[in-house]
Design a protein around this motif. Structure first.
Motif, PDB file in Angstrom:
ATOM      1  N   THR A 119       0.863  -1.180   0.000  1.00  6.33           N
ATOM      2  CA  THR A 119       0.000   0.000   0.000  1.00  6.33           C
ATOM      3  C   THR A 119       0.892   1.219   0.000  1.00  6.33           C
ATOM      4  OG1 THR A 119      -1.403  -1.275   1.474  1.00  6.33           O
ATOM      5  CG2 THR A 119      -1.996   1.004   1.131  1.00  6.33           C
ATOM      6  N   VAL A 120       0.652   2.125  -0.912  1.00  7.79           N
ATOM      7  CA  VAL A 120       1.479   3.320  -0.994  1.00  7.79           C
ATOM      8  C   VAL A 120       0.579   4.540  -0.889  1.00  7.79           C
ATOM      9  CG1 VAL A 120       3.160   4.575  -2.359  1.00  7.79           C
ATOM     10  CG2 VAL A 120       3.085   2.115  -2.493  1.00  7.79           C
ATOM     11  N   VAL A 121       0.900   5.390   0.060  1.00  2.00           N
ATOM     12  CA  VAL A 121       0.121   6.607   0.292  1.00  2.00           C
ATOM     13  C   VAL A 121       1.087   7.771   0.235  1.00  2.00           C
ATOM     14  CG1 VAL A 121      -1.180   7.881   2.030  1.00  2.00           C
ATOM     15  CG2 VAL A 121      -1.595   5.472   1.707  1.00  2.00           C
ATOM     16  N   GLY A 122       0.778   8.773  -0.550  1.00  3.56           N
ATOM     17  CA  GLY A 122       1.651   9.938  -0.641  1.00  3.56           C
ATOM     18  C   GLY A 122       1.029  11.119   0.065  1.00  3.56           C
ATOM     19  N   LEU A 123       1.837  11.829   0.810  1.00  4.38           N
ATOM     20  CA  LEU A 123       1.353  13.017   1.493  1.00  4.38           C
ATOM     21  C   LEU A 123       2.008  14.232   0.882  1.00  4.38           C
ATOM     22  CD1 LEU A 123       1.586  11.920   5.210  1.00  4.38           C
ATOM     23  CD2 LEU A 123      -0.451  12.164   3.871  1.00  4.38           C
ATOM     24  N   GLU A 124       1.216  15.225   0.638  1.00  6.40           N
ATOM     25  CA  GLU A 124       1.769  16.446   0.070  1.00  6.40           C
ATOM     26  C   GLU A 124       1.223  17.592   0.894  1.00  6.40           C
ATOM     27  OE1 GLU A 124       0.637  16.836  -3.971  1.00  6.40           O
ATOM     28  OE2 GLU A 124       1.115  18.966  -3.985  1.00  6.40           O
ATOM     29  N   SER A 125       2.082  18.265   1.604  1.00  9.33           N
ATOM     30  CA  SER A 125       1.564  19.335   2.448  1.00  9.33           C
ATOM     31  C   SER A 125       1.693  20.666   1.737  1.00  9.33           C
ATOM     32  CB  SER A 125       2.307  19.371   3.787  1.00  9.33           C
ATOM     33  OG  SER A 125       3.537  20.019   3.648  1.00  9.33           O
ATOM     34  N   PHE A 126       0.867  21.588   2.144  1.00  9.11           N
ATOM     35  CA  PHE A 126       0.849  22.871   1.478  1.00  9.11           C
ATOM     36  C   PHE A 126       1.841  23.858   2.068  1.00  9.11           C
ATOM     37  CE2 PHE A 126      -2.303  21.310  -0.926  1.00  9.11           C
ATOM     38  CZ  PHE A 126      -3.584  21.301  -0.429  1.00  9.11           C
ATOM     39  N   ILE A 127       2.562  23.470   3.077  1.00 12.70           N
ATOM     40  CA  ILE A 127       3.451  24.423   3.724  1.00 12.70           C
ATOM     41  C   ILE A 127       4.539  24.816   2.760  1.00 12.70           C
ATOM     42  CG2 ILE A 127       5.040  24.735   5.630  1.00 12.70           C
ATOM     43  CD1 ILE A 127       3.542  22.588   7.071  1.00 12.70           C
TER      44      ILE A 127
END
Lengths: 299, 424
Positions: free
Chosen positions: B323-331
């Protein structure tokens, strides 16, 4: 700029050809030395005399200089050169345990990257920054500051990304019209990173002169060639309602409009409906006369 | 998978007896021993382990990731024996939080933990775990969170679609009936007694290195090899692979590996594009997956994929994980000031969901997901994008909005591509 020295850990100073960073590095070294800290310098790119130039004697006496410039490959075999080459010199700094806060300045990480692999450098920097957590005598956390000068034009995005991810503070030098500015990105653990731009200049005796803002004669922002077009003009339907139109709209009875009790009952009893209710609301055309069923046939 | 296998080999006799009993329901033969039937209804053959439940779709044993919102997106939870790969956001804020939620969930459920890191001491990581929200307080706090959140919006009561007022945006809310996923308060630390009562193993890579940093010892497979040996030892000694069948209580091993692939592990895929040992990381993942499949364990790995220079490595790593989950934050990005994203802290991309004993994916049809971290709640919600406007009307401000609302994958051309929409 105080935040750069206040946070411990690894500070990455990114400079370029136009905005050189060695003078800022020396200014920060001077500030730490004036605070009474021990300062170790690993000099690789310039000679010791050139580095010490500009510091007065009291500061010079506090600086402990490890010279890698004169004989980096230990060809002279006189024993003056640091054993183990650049990596050995870094390891020696890791192992040093002295009480009190310490600042370590690496004159150029770019030079070190050319001589030792990037992963070894990152691991050494990690070990250096972590040193305060595991001191030899079990004393409470003494801040160890590592200032690294990095010429970002010499390297691709790889080493830059790797070193930035390790850095607690990243200072990027830029400027306009002869006035230098430092964009400071400080990453406190578990908090949002904070950006700050500080305009400064460095005086001949390497003390920092912080300025409030950009120089006065900054050029005006160039206007875009195309004026922004309003998409809501020239449409064939009405996008804005006047007050009367809005009132008329609000007072319109919608089909299948339920009374508010029925609405609330339906909303409230949504998931679990134990008993079923029958709500009867007569329509406008409903005939309440039960006896004649054909009354509404209009015959 | 793994649970059924161990049940079959280890406690097979118990399982078959219990299965026979459930089928016939008339036998008076009662076998003395650990009863195989747990609290799971209809699955009397599976051993019941605390903190796990079978998937409603295919019976696969699942553990919670610590975030009920993420559990729902992954089809109920993380399957035992699989790897969850989290692609870190740029400043590693939210990915480390997800990592900690996973470990905290393990402590609450009584699972054994294995924490591996090259940057922080595992003991320090465990001290920073978030505190769990207990059932009696959490409903009240959750309601007040929801009220605070809803007050600006609920002034506009819907007139026509009023039945949708009840519809949640995404499944949000503490499910008080099940004890599967827990909620955590990110502002408080986990109580010390819970941490001390738990069993954990730590792997801090700089300590395992010899004290002198030779260049040879920074060779790529060294750190990974040591980590694999460590994991294998723990699995074998504690009996997670069924090797010691007289263990009374089966338990799950939760493995957490932080920042795999960063230069601190001795791997230079983040430093150069053509690295010498580019297969070191992929070999590690392959062997790790083999270890996990034969044991009752679940693994979370965070990886700084934004630093990896060679995009082919990212694709290989994705294929080798489950399972691959990518997080992309707006900071720090330009999206922070974009009004489209003002309620959220970042985007979450579900890059891959595994097909375990299954022919179809369990993926939700919602692809635009954004997350926000409130103090006590990490919610994942569907992001509503503005309508895609055509190219004929030229507008500078609206175009930036529509363009920045397109989800950027790692392989797509980024803003360097032309600004025009292509119309075929």
């Amino acid at each position: 700029m105080e935040s750069v020295l206040a946070l411990g850990g690894f500070v990455l100073l990114r400079d370029s050809v136009e905005w050189e960073g060695r003078s800022l590095l020396k200014a920060l070294i001077k500030k730490s030395a004036l605070c009474g800290e021990q300062v170790h310098i690993l000099g690789c790119e310039v000679s010791e005399d050139e580095f010490r130039e500009g510091f007065d004697s009291s500061i010079n006496s506090r600086l402990i200089y490890h010279d890698l410039f004169r004989d980096p490959l230990n060809w002279s075999q006189t024993g003056e050169a640091l054993p183990g080459g650049p990596l050995g010199a870094l390891q020696a700094m890791c192992r040093r345990t002295h009480p009190g806060p310490v600042t370590i300045a690496l004159d150029s990480l770019s030079w070190l990257l050319l001589h030792i692999p990037c992963t070894a450098l990152c691991q050494a920097l990690g070990a250096l920054s972590r040193q305060h957590a595991h001191p030899g005598g079990g004393s409470p956390a003494e801040p160890v500051r590592v200032l690294g000068l990095f010429h970002e034009e010499l390297h691709g995005p790889g080493p830059l990304g790797a070193l930035s991810s390790l850095a607690q503070t990243e200072v990027t030098l830029s400027g306009t019209m002869g006035q230098a500015s430092a964009h400071i990105l400080s990453r406190r653990p578990r908090q949002r990173p904070a950006h700050q731009t500080q305009w400064f200049s460095i005086l001949p005796d390497f003390s920092l002169d912080l300025q409030g803002g950009p120089p006065l004669e900054s050029q005006p922002h160039a206007d875009p060639h195309t004026a922004p077009v309003d998409p809501t003009a020239h449409v064939t339907f009405n996008l804005h309602l006047s007050k009367k139109e809005r009132e008329a709209k609000d007072s319109l009875t919608l089909p299948f409009q339920f009374s508010s009790e029925k609405q609330q009952a339906l909303l409230r009893a949504g998931p679990s409906q134990a008993t079923s209710h029958i709500f009867y609301e007569p329509d406008a055309y409903d005939d309440l006369d039960q006896e004649d069923p054909d009354d509404d046939l209009d015959v | 998978m793994a649970a059924v296998a161990t049940c079959g080999t280890g406690a097979g006799s118990t399982g078959s007896i219990a299965a026979a009993a459930s089928k016939n329901n008339v036998t008076s033969f009662q076998r003395k021993g650990p009863r195989a039937s747990g609290t799971d209804s209809g699955c009397s053959r599976l051993v019941s382990i605390a903190g796990t439940r079978p998937s409603v779709r295919n019976g696969q044993l699942l553990v919670s990731t610590g975030l009920p919102a993420l559990d729902q997106l992954l089809g109920g939870g993380l399957a035992v024996g699989t790897v969850l790969l989290i692609e870190e956001d740029k400043y590693n804020i939210y990915s480390s939080l997800v990592f900690k939620y996973f470990l905290a969930e393990g402590i609450i459920n009584g699972h054994t933990l294995l924490v591996a890191s090259a940057k922080e001491d595992p003991a320090d990581i465990l001290q920073e775990l978030p505190a769990p929200l207990l059932d009696d307080n959490c409903k009240k706090d959750f309601d007040e969170d929801v009220c605070n959140d809803k007050t600006p919006d609920s002034n506009i009561k819907m007139k026509i679609a009023w039945r949708y007022q009840l519809l949640p945006k995404m499944e949000s809310g503490p499910v008080s009936s099940s004890r599967f996923g827990h909620y955590y308060d990110a502002s408080k630390r986990m109580p010390q007694e819970l941490i001390e009562a738990s069993k954990w193993h730590g792997f801090f890579f700089p300590e395992k290195l010899s004290s002198t940093l030779n260049i040879e010892s920074c060779s790529l497979t060294h750190g990974y090899r040591k980590l694999l040996q460590f994991i294998q030892n723990v699995i074998y000694e504690e009996g997670f692979d069924g090797s010691s069948p007289q263990k009374k209580q089966k338990n799950i091993l939760r493995i957490g590996i932080q920042s795999l692939g960063s230069p601190l592990w001795g791997d230079d895929i983040c430093c150069t594009e053509n690295c010498d040992n580019s297969h070191s990381l992929t070999k590690f993942l392959y062997v790790l997956r083999g270890l996990l499949r034969t044991s009752l364990s679940a693994c979370i790995i965070t990886m700084p994929t934004h630093l990896i220079q060679n995009k082919a490595v990212i694709a290989r790593v994705t294929n080798l994980s489950d399972t691959v989950v990518g997080l992309e934050s707006f900071i720090g990005s330009e999206r922070e000031t974009n009004p489209l994203y003002k309620d959220y802290h970042g985007l979450i991309h579900i890059r891959q969901i595994p097909r375990l004993n299954n022919l179809i994916y369990d993926v939700s049809d919602v692809k635009d997901l954004a997350f926000k971290l409130k103090r006590k709640l990490f919610t994942i919600e569907r992001l509503h994008l503005p309508p895609d406007l055509s190219d004929t009307v030229s507008r500078s401000s609206k175009q930036d909005l529509a363009e920045s609302s397109k989800l950027l994958g790692p392989g797509c051309g980024m803003m360097a591509g032309g600004k025009k929409h292509l119309d075929f």
